[in-house]
Structures are given as C-alpha cells and as structure tokens.
Scaffold this active site. Sequence first.
Site, PDB file in Angstrom:
ATOM      1  N   ASP A 143     -20.096  72.672   8.841  1.00  0.00           N
ATOM      2  CA  ASP A 143     -21.319  73.048   8.132  1.00  0.00           C
ATOM      3  C   ASP A 143     -22.377  73.542   9.112  1.00  0.00           C
ATOM      4  OD1 ASP A 143     -20.293  72.339   5.627  1.00  0.00           O
ATOM      5  OD2 ASP A 143     -20.876  70.248   5.891  1.00  0.00           O
ATOM      6  N   ASP A 186     -26.116  65.687   3.241  1.00  0.00           N
ATOM      7  CA  ASP A 186     -26.441  65.797   4.662  1.00  0.00           C
ATOM      8  C   ASP A 186     -27.923  66.125   4.825  1.00  0.00           C
ATOM      9  OD1 ASP A 186     -26.772  68.569   4.290  1.00  0.00           O
ATOM     10  OD2 ASP A 186     -24.775  69.048   5.041  1.00  0.00           O
ATOM     11  N   TYR A 243     -14.767  63.000  15.016  1.00  0.00           N
ATOM     12  CA  TYR A 243     -16.179  63.355  14.903  1.00  0.00           C
ATOM     13  C   TYR A 243     -17.068  62.235  15.438  1.00  0.00           C
ATOM     14  CZ  TYR A 243     -14.665  66.862  11.451  1.00  0.00           C
ATOM     15  OH  TYR A 243     -14.052  67.909  10.815  1.00  0.00           O
ATOM     16  N   ARG A 262     -19.590  64.067   5.271  1.00  0.00           N
ATOM     17  CA  ARG A 262     -20.785  63.954   4.423  1.00  0.00           C
ATOM     18  C   ARG A 262     -20.567  62.933   3.303  1.00  0.00           C
ATOM     19  NH1 ARG A 262     -21.723  69.066   1.608  1.00  0.00           N
ATOM     20  NH2 ARG A 262     -19.768  69.900   2.389  1.00  0.00           N
TER      21      ARG A 262
END
Length: 237
Positions: free
Chosen positions: A40, A82, A68, A174
């Site tokens: 994103d 988010d 991540y 998210r």
Amino acid sequence: MDIDGVLLVDKPKGFTSHDIVDFVRKKFKIKKVGHCGTLDPMATGLLVLVLGKATKIQDLLMSEDKRYEGVLRLGQSTLTQDSDGQIVEEKPVPPLSLEEIKKVFDRYVGDFYQVPPMISAIKSHGVPLYKLAREGKEIERKPRLVHVYSYEIKKWDSPFIHFEVLCGKGFYVRTYCHDIGQDLGCGGHLFSLVRLQSGNFKLNQALSFDFLNSLKSPEELLNHVLTLPQVSRIRRQ
C-alpha cells in the site's frame, strides 16, 4: 536491450506498487514489468519486480511467504484499517499488560480466516473493491484462509504495539491489526508497515528509489538485476 530477471526495490512511502512498476518500465524502456505482492502507499520496504521473461514466474514468487515489521495503533479504527484512512471510531485504550496483548496475538497464529478489507485490489465481478468503496458501496466479502507462522512483539508503548510477523500469501496486515484491536476492546489500525522479506529476498538487498532514479541507462540497471539462474539459486537456499 532485453532485460530478464528480478529487481529488488525499497519502495518509499507515498508510492503505489504500480507507480514503481510504471517508473521502471518507462525509464528503462522495458516492455514487461510486474511486481510480486502489492504494498500500500503508506507502506515501505521490499518490492520484488519481475522484468522481461521473469514475468513468467511472477505468480510463483508472489505466493512466497513474507515478513513484515509494523506498528499497531490502538484506540482508533479507520475506514481503510491503516493510517491513510479516515478515523471512524475512537475509544480509550485500557491499561493492557504485555501478557494480555500476547494472548490476543496468539489467536492469530497458524491457519485462520480473514475478511478482506473493502479497500483492496480483490475484484467483484471484474471490478476492484477499492473502486466500489470510493463509490460508497460495501460488498460482502468471503472470509479467506490465511496463515501466520510466527510473530514477535518488539515493543509495547501505549497506544502503539511494535511487532514483526511472518505470514503466508493473501494475508492483510491491515486486517490483522484491525481484528486484534477489536479483540482488545478498543479498536486499532495499522500505523506503519515495512516489508522485510519475500521468500528468500531481503530488504537489505534492495535498491533505494533514489539510487534507481540515478541510473542513466538500461545497461546500468542490468548490473543490479538478478538473473533467472541467480533467482533459482536464491529460492533454493
């Protein structure tokens, strides 16, 4: 000139994954360029690009596990799950202990189902959900089976939880943050995100966007592209 192989890029904040693909395609005059897993605009980190004949293994590379590092912000739920989204609900953050937080994170290890967010590239009758969301439409989404191999809470500094997660394909960090926030009773959203690894490709191997932009020609770029035999060896490591 023909360039076939994999290019690792450290995507900066504010760019879409397609922005980086389009930049590489136009700047270096490469006809076929794709990426192996969307990041994103608010996220940074490793973006795996496939060039030329390497686009034939795009799906294979896209299906690999990813690692991540993120920050979950408790007390605020957003429209996009988010920090880019509008805040839709705020609640006070209770005085949670690290043990209480870990108990909730433990619920999201192994196989479990996620409901994909409306702001996503998943398609409904050929139309990406994010386009429908912009029109104010809400479409029922089927839960998808996802997998988390492991997580680590790096720091708890209310209202922020710093964490690392190793997950399988199709996983939305998210939604992970949103769901954990709901389970903790105060809501939450993904505040920041960095992709550290995709398969055996790592962020410390990636080119910065500034360096990529400084390259003057396809010949210069070629020095930084992993060939298909190199990619095969890295995947077997």
